[in-house]
Scaffold this motif. Structure first.
Motif, PDB file in Angstrom:
ATOM      1  N   ALA A   3      23.595 -40.025 -82.964  1.00  0.00           N
ATOM      2  CA  ALA A   3      24.419 -40.134 -82.049  1.00  0.00           C
ATOM      3  C   ALA A   3      25.871 -39.459 -82.226  1.00  0.00           C
ATOM      4  O   ALA A   3      26.173 -38.604 -81.370  1.00  0.00           O
ATOM      5  N   LEU A   4      26.263 -39.654 -83.335  1.00  0.00           N
ATOM      6  CA  LEU A   4      27.771 -39.178 -83.766  1.00  0.00           C
ATOM      7  C   LEU A   4      27.504 -37.741 -84.084  1.00  0.00           C
ATOM      8  O   LEU A   4      28.469 -36.789 -83.464  1.00  0.00           O
ATOM      9  N   VAL A   5      26.732 -37.165 -84.516  1.00  0.00           N
ATOM     10  CA  VAL A   5      26.324 -35.573 -84.749  1.00  0.00           C
ATOM     11  C   VAL A   5      26.367 -35.214 -83.244  1.00  0.00           C
ATOM     12  O   VAL A   5      26.689 -34.139 -83.237  1.00  0.00           O
ATOM     13  N   GLY A   6      25.355 -35.779 -82.427  1.00  0.00           N
ATOM     14  CA  GLY A   6      25.342 -35.026 -81.375  1.00  0.00           C
ATOM     15  C   GLY A   6      26.612 -34.956 -80.337  1.00  0.00           C
ATOM     16  O   GLY A   6      26.869 -33.958 -79.697  1.00  0.00           O
ATOM     17  N   GLU A   7      27.386 -35.890 -80.469  1.00  0.00           N
ATOM     18  CA  GLU A   7      28.744 -36.127 -79.922  1.00  0.00           C
ATOM     19  C   GLU A   7      29.538 -35.125 -80.450  1.00  0.00           C
ATOM     20  O   GLU A   7      30.256 -34.349 -79.799  1.00  0.00           O
ATOM     21  N   THR A   8      29.542 -35.000 -81.757  1.00  0.00           N
ATOM     22  CA  THR A   8      30.461 -34.047 -82.607  1.00  0.00           C
ATOM     23  C   THR A   8      30.102 -32.445 -82.062  1.00  0.00           C
ATOM     24  O   THR A   8      30.896 -31.730 -81.791  1.00  0.00           O
ATOM     25  N   VAL A   9      28.820 -32.513 -81.879  1.00  0.00           N
ATOM     26  CA  VAL A   9      28.677 -30.983 -81.525  1.00  0.00           C
ATOM     27  C   VAL A   9      28.707 -30.519 -80.284  1.00  0.00           C
ATOM     28  O   VAL A   9      29.142 -29.472 -80.172  1.00  0.00           O
ATOM     29  N   ALA A  10      28.509 -31.581 -79.357  1.00  0.00           N
ATOM     30  CA  ALA A  10      28.650 -31.349 -78.005  1.00  0.00           C
ATOM     31  C   ALA A  10      30.192 -30.904 -77.841  1.00  0.00           C
ATOM     32  O   ALA A  10      30.649 -30.035 -76.987  1.00  0.00           O
ATOM     33  N   ASP A  80      16.220 -29.810 -85.211  1.00  0.00           N
ATOM     34  CA  ASP A  80      15.283 -29.733 -83.935  1.00  0.00           C
ATOM     35  C   ASP A  80      16.161 -30.289 -82.924  1.00  0.00           C
ATOM     36  O   ASP A  80      15.910 -30.248 -81.689  1.00  0.00           O
ATOM     37  N   ARG A  81      16.879 -31.441 -83.227  1.00  0.00           N
ATOM     38  CA  ARG A  81      17.560 -32.375 -82.250  1.00  0.00           C
ATOM     39  C   ARG A  81      19.050 -31.614 -81.911  1.00  0.00           C
ATOM     40  O   ARG A  81      19.725 -31.635 -80.776  1.00  0.00           O
TER      41      ARG A  81
END
Length: 125
Positions: A3-10, A80-81
């Motif tokens: 979740a944190l990786v996704g938020e940071t990338v976004a 992949d994510r």
């Protein structure tokens, strides 16, 4: 974690950034009785991974270049994510566990890997 990786990338992408996704792992010194290289770069797209391989080779030999795993064949959840769906640059770094366990090993390999990534990114500009 994801979740944190996704938020940071976004957030980076919203800000116009072009994030580089680097997955960092460690591996056992031997696989099927064969010694593994001290460090390896696993990739499915050559840029900037092959530049990181070249930079690592200025510091240490041998360097695994898409070995002991071939990133073009093996899929990784993190990529992949968080990377592939957005066309982001990506690769994985594997460092041998015995080398990380030596006195000062984590600091040494943090420097070696960090400098190699920085050199590859500098060459890109």
């Amino acid at each position: 974690f994801h979740a944190l990786v996704g938020e940071t990338v976004a957030a980076k992408r919203r800000g116009g950034g072009d994030p580089l996704i680097v997955a960092v792992h460690s591996y056992a010194p031997f696989l099927d009785g064969l010694a593994r290289p001290p460090v390896a770069v696993i990739w499915d797209q050559p840029t900037p991974a092959t530049q990181v391989v070249a930079a690592l080779r200025r510091e240490v030999e041998p360097v695994g270049d898409n070995t002991p795993y071939d990133g073009r064949l093996a899929r990784g959840y993190t990529f992949d994510r968080h990377a592939r769906p957005f066309g982001l640059r990506r690769f994985a770094i594997e460092v041998r566990q015995d080398l990380l366990g030596e006195p000062g090993g984590v600091a040494t390999w943090t420097r070696i890997v960090g400098e190699a990534i920085a050199a590859a990114m500098q060459a890109r500009q």
